[in-house]
Write an enzyme that holds these catalytic residues in place. Structure first.
Site, PDB file in Angstrom:
ATOM      1  N   SER A  48       0.845  -1.208   0.000  1.00  0.00           N
ATOM      2  CA  SER A  48       0.000   0.000   0.000  1.00  0.00           C
ATOM      3  C   SER A  48       0.874   1.248   0.000  1.00  0.00           C
ATOM      4  O   SER A  48       1.764   1.398   0.843  1.00  0.00           O
ATOM      5  CB  SER A  48      -0.916   0.013   1.215  1.00  0.00           C
ATOM      6  OG  SER A  48      -1.871  -1.005   1.109  1.00  0.00           O
ATOM      7  N   ALA A  72       1.798  -6.141  12.136  1.00  0.00           N
ATOM      8  CA  ALA A  72       1.442  -4.734  12.376  1.00  0.00           C
ATOM      9  C   ALA A  72       2.582  -3.892  11.810  1.00  0.00           C
ATOM     10  O   ALA A  72       3.423  -3.376  12.539  1.00  0.00           O
ATOM     11  CB  ALA A  72       1.243  -4.451  13.858  1.00  0.00           C
ATOM     12  N   GLY A  74       2.245  -1.147   9.965  1.00  0.00           N
ATOM     13  CA  GLY A  74       1.969   0.298  10.070  1.00  0.00           C
ATOM     14  C   GLY A  74       2.110   1.035   8.749  1.00  0.00           C
ATOM     15  O   GLY A  74       2.514   2.206   8.721  1.00  0.00           O
ATOM     16  N   ASN A 127      -7.060   0.746  -0.266  1.00  0.00           N
ATOM     17  CA  ASN A 127      -6.979   0.049   1.020  1.00  0.00           C
ATOM     18  C   ASN A 127      -7.776   0.830   2.042  1.00  0.00           C
ATOM     19  O   ASN A 127      -7.306   1.823   2.596  1.00  0.00           O
ATOM     20  CB  ASN A 127      -5.510  -0.085   1.452  1.00  0.00           C
ATOM     21  CG  ASN A 127      -5.378  -0.883   2.744  1.00  0.00           C
ATOM     22  OD1 ASN A 127      -6.369  -1.248   3.369  1.00  0.00           O
ATOM     23  ND2 ASN A 127      -4.149  -1.145   3.150  1.00  0.00           N
ATOM     24  N   CYS A 130      -6.769  -1.172   6.685  1.00  0.00           N
ATOM     25  CA  CYS A 130      -5.615  -1.588   7.492  1.00  0.00           C
ATOM     26  C   CYS A 130      -5.977  -1.524   8.978  1.00  0.00           C
ATOM     27  O   CYS A 130      -6.383  -0.472   9.463  1.00  0.00           O
ATOM     28  CB  CYS A 130      -4.404  -0.694   7.218  1.00  0.00           C
ATOM     29  SG  CYS A 130      -3.009  -1.115   8.286  1.00  0.00           S
ATOM     30  N   THR A 193      -7.002  -8.272   6.901  1.00  0.00           N
ATOM     31  CA  THR A 193      -6.765  -9.149   8.059  1.00  0.00           C
ATOM     32  C   THR A 193      -7.757  -8.894   9.200  1.00  0.00           C
ATOM     33  O   THR A 193      -8.365  -7.826   9.294  1.00  0.00           O
ATOM     34  CB  THR A 193      -5.339  -8.917   8.590  1.00  0.00           C
ATOM     35  OG1 THR A 193      -5.159  -7.513   8.786  1.00  0.00           O
ATOM     36  CG2 THR A 193      -4.301  -9.422   7.623  1.00  0.00           C
ATOM     37  N   GLY A 243      -7.788 -14.315   2.081  1.00  0.00           N
ATOM     38  CA  GLY A 243      -7.809 -14.736   3.476  1.00  0.00           C
ATOM     39  C   GLY A 243      -7.536 -16.225   3.624  1.00  0.00           C
ATOM     40  O   GLY A 243      -8.442 -17.041   3.483  1.00  0.00           O
ATOM     41  N   GLY A 265      -1.522 -14.525   0.289  1.00  0.00           N
ATOM     42  CA  GLY A 265      -0.499 -13.796   1.039  1.00  0.00           C
ATOM     43  C   GLY A 265       0.327 -14.685   1.926  1.00  0.00           C
ATOM     44  O   GLY A 265       1.439 -15.096   1.583  1.00  0.00           O
TER      45      GLY A 265
END
Ligand code: SIN
Length: 319
Positions: A48, A72, A74, A127, A130, A193, A243, A265
C-alpha cells in the site's frame, strides 16, 4: 470440447489466471514482484502506497501464530512520488500491476490514485481496511458513508479498474460493500486481516510493538470466506477473495462462494513462491474433474446450494 482456461477478466483487466499476491506480501520492489509473476501469479499487487514516505511501526512487526501470522507493519512505504518510478519499471518487465494505496483524507486518497494512474498502473486497490494504524488511515472501512465518499472521490480521478479492499472487523460488511459500489468501485476485495493479539508469557507483554496486529493465514479462512459470501450477495460487481488461501481446494471454495479472483499472502511465507503454481494446478484439477472450462462458470455456484446435487468434489484433488 472447449479448452480449459484459467483466464479471468475483472472490470476490463484481463489476467492469465485469477491469482495475485495480497498487498504487502512481497510487494515492495519491482524485482520481487517480477518473481511473484514468474512464479505463476496472474498479476501482482504493490505494497500500500501513501502520499508521503512512511516508516511504519517499530519491530517486532510480525509474529507467527497458530495457523497463521499477525502483522502490524503500520503501512511503511516510500511514498507515491518514489513509487511512480517503480511502477514504470514493473511495466517495462511486462508484469500487470495493481497499485494498492491509502491516504489520510479523502483528498489524499484521490491525489495518490491520480498519481498512480498516471504512472501506468493497470488497476488500483483502495486500502480502506488496514487494522494497524490510526482511524483516519486504517479503519475507513468501518463507516459506509466514508467508504462511499472516498471511493467516489477516487473514481473522479481515474478510469482504471478500481478495487476497494474491505475489513472483516465490521458489524455489517454488506452495507459497506454496497457503499463502495455506489461510490463507483469496479470490484470489492474481501477481506483484509482480522484484528488480533499475541502475548509473550515470559515477558508478560504483547509481542507486537503495536500491541495488536492483523491476523492472516488458514486461521482466518472461514471468516474471510463468509465475508466473500455476504459481499457476493450484496453487490453486482466482482468480488476478489483474500484470506488464508493456501491450496487449490481453498481457491475453489472462494470461487464457489462468489470470488472471481483471489489474493494469496501468508501461504507464500509458509509454502514459498511455488504456491501460486500449486494453487493453479489444484484449480485446473477440479475443473477437469468436474467439467468446467472457465473460472466464470464456477463463480458463486455454492449460493445455489438448495438446487444442485453434486456427487463428489474433485476426485483428483488431494489438497
Ligand atoms: C500494515 O502495513 O500494517 C498492514 C497493511 C494492511 O493490513 O492493510
Amino acid at each position: 470440447m472447449s479448452k480449459l482456461s484459467l483466464a479471468v477478466e475483472i472490470s476490463g483487466l484481463k489476467l492469465r489466471n485469477p491469482l495475485m499476491n495480497a498487498a504487502g506480501v512481497l510487494g515492495m520492489t519491482p524485482d520481487i514482484l517480477k518473481r511473484v509473476y514468474d512464479s505463476g501469479a496472474g498479476a501482482v499487487i504493490s505494497k500500500s502506497i501513501g502520499p508521503e514516505p512512511r516508516r511504519g511501526h517499530p519491530n517486532p512487526t510480525l509474529v507467527r501464530v497458530e495457523c497463521g501470522a499477525l502483522n502490524a507493519m503500520g503501512l511503511p512505504n516510500p511514498g507515491v512520488e518514489y513509487f511512480v518510478e517503480e511502477i514504470q519499471e514493473i511495466k517495462k518487465m511486462g508484469v500487470p500491476i495493481i497499485a494498492s494505496f491509502f491516504g489520510g483524507s479523502t483528498q489524499e486518497f484521490a491525489d495518490v490514485a491520480y498519481k498512480l494512474s498516471r504512472a501506468g498502473a493497470d488497476a488500483l486497490e483502495l486500502n480502506a481496511s488496514c487494522p494497524n494504524v490510526a482511524e483516519e488511515l486504517g479503519m475507513l472501512a468501518a463507516d459506509a458513508a466514508n467508504v462511499e465518499k472516498v471511493t467516489a472521490a477516487v473514481r473522479d480521478e481515474t478510469k482504471l479498474p478500481l478495487f476497494v479492499k474491505l475489513s472483516p472487523n465490521v458489524t455489517n460488511i454488506k452495507s459497506i460493500a454496497v457503499a463502495a459500489e455506489w461510490g463507483g468501485a469496479d470490484a470489492i476485495t474481501a477481506v483484509n486481516t482480522s484484528k488480533g493479539i499475541a502475548i509473550d508469557i515470559n515477558l508478560r507483554r504483547p509481542i507486537l510493538a503495536n500491541v495488536t496486529g492483523g491476523l492472516s493465514g488458514p486461521a482466518v479462512k472461514p471468516v474471510s470466506l463468509r465475508c466473500v459470501w455476504e459481499v457476493a450477495q450484496a453487490v453486482k460487481i466482482p468480488v476478489i477473495g483474500c484470506g488464508g488461501i493456501t491450496t487449490g481446494r481453498d481457491a475453489i471454495e472462494y470461487i464457489l462462494a462468489g470470488a472471481s479472483a483471489l489474493e494469496v499472502g501468508t501461504a507464500v511465507m509458509t509454502h514459498g513462491l511455488d504456491v501460486y503454481k500449486e494453487i493453479a494446478d489444484g484449480i485446473t484439477c477440479y475443473m477437469e474433474n468436474n467439467g468446467f472450462t472457465s473460472i466464470s462458470e464456477m463463480v458463486g455456484l455454492a449460493h445455489d446450494y438448495e438446487n444442485i446435487g453434486v456427487d463428489n468434489a474433485c476426485l483428483g484433488m488431494t489438497k
